[in-house]
Design an enzyme around this catalytic site. Structure first.
Site, PDB file in Angstrom:
ATOM      1  N   VAL A  33       0.839  -1.204   0.000  1.00 59.66           N
ATOM      2  CA  VAL A  33       0.000   0.000   0.000  1.00 59.66           C
ATOM      3  C   VAL A  33       0.870   1.248   0.000  1.00 59.66           C
ATOM      4  O   VAL A  33       0.618   2.207  -0.737  1.00 59.66           O
ATOM      5  CB  VAL A  33      -0.951   0.003   1.220  1.00 59.66           C
ATOM      6  CG1 VAL A  33      -1.704   1.331   1.294  1.00 59.66           C
ATOM      7  CG2 VAL A  33      -1.931  -1.157   1.123  1.00 59.66           C
ATOM      8  N   PRO A  53      11.325   0.326   9.213  1.00 56.56           N
ATOM      9  CA  PRO A  53      12.547  -0.488   9.313  1.00 56.56           C
ATOM     10  C   PRO A  53      12.859  -1.121   7.965  1.00 56.56           C
ATOM     11  O   PRO A  53      11.951  -1.484   7.212  1.00 56.56           O
ATOM     12  CB  PRO A  53      12.180  -1.551  10.360  1.00 56.56           C
ATOM     13  CG  PRO A  53      11.093  -0.911  11.170  1.00 56.56           C
ATOM     14  CD  PRO A  53      10.303  -0.091  10.192  1.00 56.56           C
ATOM     15  N   GLY A  56      11.055  -4.116   6.671  1.00 58.30           N
ATOM     16  CA  GLY A  56       9.654  -4.021   6.268  1.00 58.30           C
ATOM     17  C   GLY A  56       9.442  -3.419   4.896  1.00 58.30           C
ATOM     18  O   GLY A  56       8.297  -3.270   4.452  1.00 58.30           O
ATOM     19  N   ASP A 128      -7.189   2.227   4.863  1.00 59.79           N
ATOM     20  CA  ASP A 128      -8.263   1.296   5.222  1.00 59.79           C
ATOM     21  C   ASP A 128      -9.025   1.689   6.486  1.00 59.79           C
ATOM     22  O   ASP A 128      -9.724   0.858   7.072  1.00 59.79           O
ATOM     23  CB  ASP A 128      -7.721  -0.139   5.377  1.00 59.79           C
ATOM     24  CG  ASP A 128      -7.192  -0.686   4.062  1.00 59.79           C
ATOM     25  OD1 ASP A 128      -7.747  -0.336   3.007  1.00 59.79           O
ATOM     26  OD2 ASP A 128      -6.217  -1.453   4.099  1.00 59.79           O
TER      27      ASP A 128
END
Length: 269
Positions: A33, A53, A56, A128
């Protein structure tokens, strides 16, 4: 009298083209996303800082970082990040963020960032979570300068994508290029008639030009065609595309014999 005015339809969003060129936008997260958000921001020429990080970062975001298309802070979000001011490790930033986009799988942390943004009056979008969004990302069709956004106000993103594809399929071929050519013509016209009082005339004349030519005609306008077309502005006229083509090579418009559709017959002479 009331019947002459549009009815108010509440519950919508104010759809705007937000100019973020040169603005500092903070993206929290580095997954799929976030990658989509980052691409949208870079397409709009924003200065982007990604806080996430390294572990990720998905391949696309990692590519943006490696290519120095975005600044990267290799750690989780901290409240002081909303006060970033030219950090040595983040050379692209120009101060506190003008906008914050959050795309992490941690609802509690996302809500906390939202509350901090509200306190500092920074526009934010929490992926979301429609109630925690100052604005939504619609489904966008892009063709050069043309951008069409379909928004369902956060109610049906998948449906928005389907509607966007349907609309894109109905557009004329080459519409983006045609808009680009008209944009160049407008810029040339403003150079030719820069006076403020010329504004209304410029707008009306450009509207007539846009209504007079087909998409293919507009796509085919050459530099010479535009220069010739602008010679008609002073008299507030718009020539046919045939006249413009006939003027190529330096032919003066007055020297062109334009057929007016009339025939003359002499019977029994």
């Amino acid at each position: 009298m009331a019947g002459k005015f549009p009815e108010v339809q509440g519950g919508g969003s104010l759809i705007l083209a937000w100019q973020v060129k040169g603005r500092h936008v903070l993206v929290v997260g580095g997954g799929e996303v976030a990658a989509g958000r980052i691409l949208n921001l870079l397409n709009a020429d924003a200065l982007v800082t990604v806080i996430c990080p390294s572990s990720g970062l998905n391949p696309e975001v990692r590519h943006r970082v490696t290519q120095k298309q975005v600044a990267h802070v290799d750690r989780v979000f901290e409240p002081t990040d909303l006060e970033l001011i030219n950090l040595p490790t983040v050379p692209l930033t120009t101060g506190a963020p003008d906008m914050v986009l959050v795309a992490i799988d941690d609802p509690a942390a996302s809500s906390q960032i939202w509350k901090l943004c509200k306190k500092l009056r920074i526009p934010a979008n929490i992926a979301d979570v429609p109630p925690e969004c100052d604005f939504y990302f619609g489904s966008v069709h892009r063709d050069g300068p043309l951008q069409i956004m379909v928004s369902t106000n956060g109610k049906g993103p998948r449906l928005a994508a389907a509607i966007r594809k349907f609309i894109a399929g109905q557009l004329p071929k080459g519409v983006g290029n045609a808009i680009e050519r008209i944009g160049i013509l407008r810029a040339k016209l403003r150079e030719q008639a820069p006076e403020i009082e010329q504004g209304p005339k410029r707008m009306k004349w450009m509207s007539r030009v846009s209504d007079s030519y087909s998409w293919d005609d507009m796509c085919g306008l050459s530099e010479e065609d535009m220069i010739n077309l602008l010679t008609f502005y002073a008299d507030n006229k718009v020539p046919t595309i045939g006249t413009l083509k006939a003027m190529r090579g330096g032919v003066d418009s007055e020297a062109i014999d334009v057929f007016d559709g009339a025939f003359g017959f002499c019977v029994g002479c």
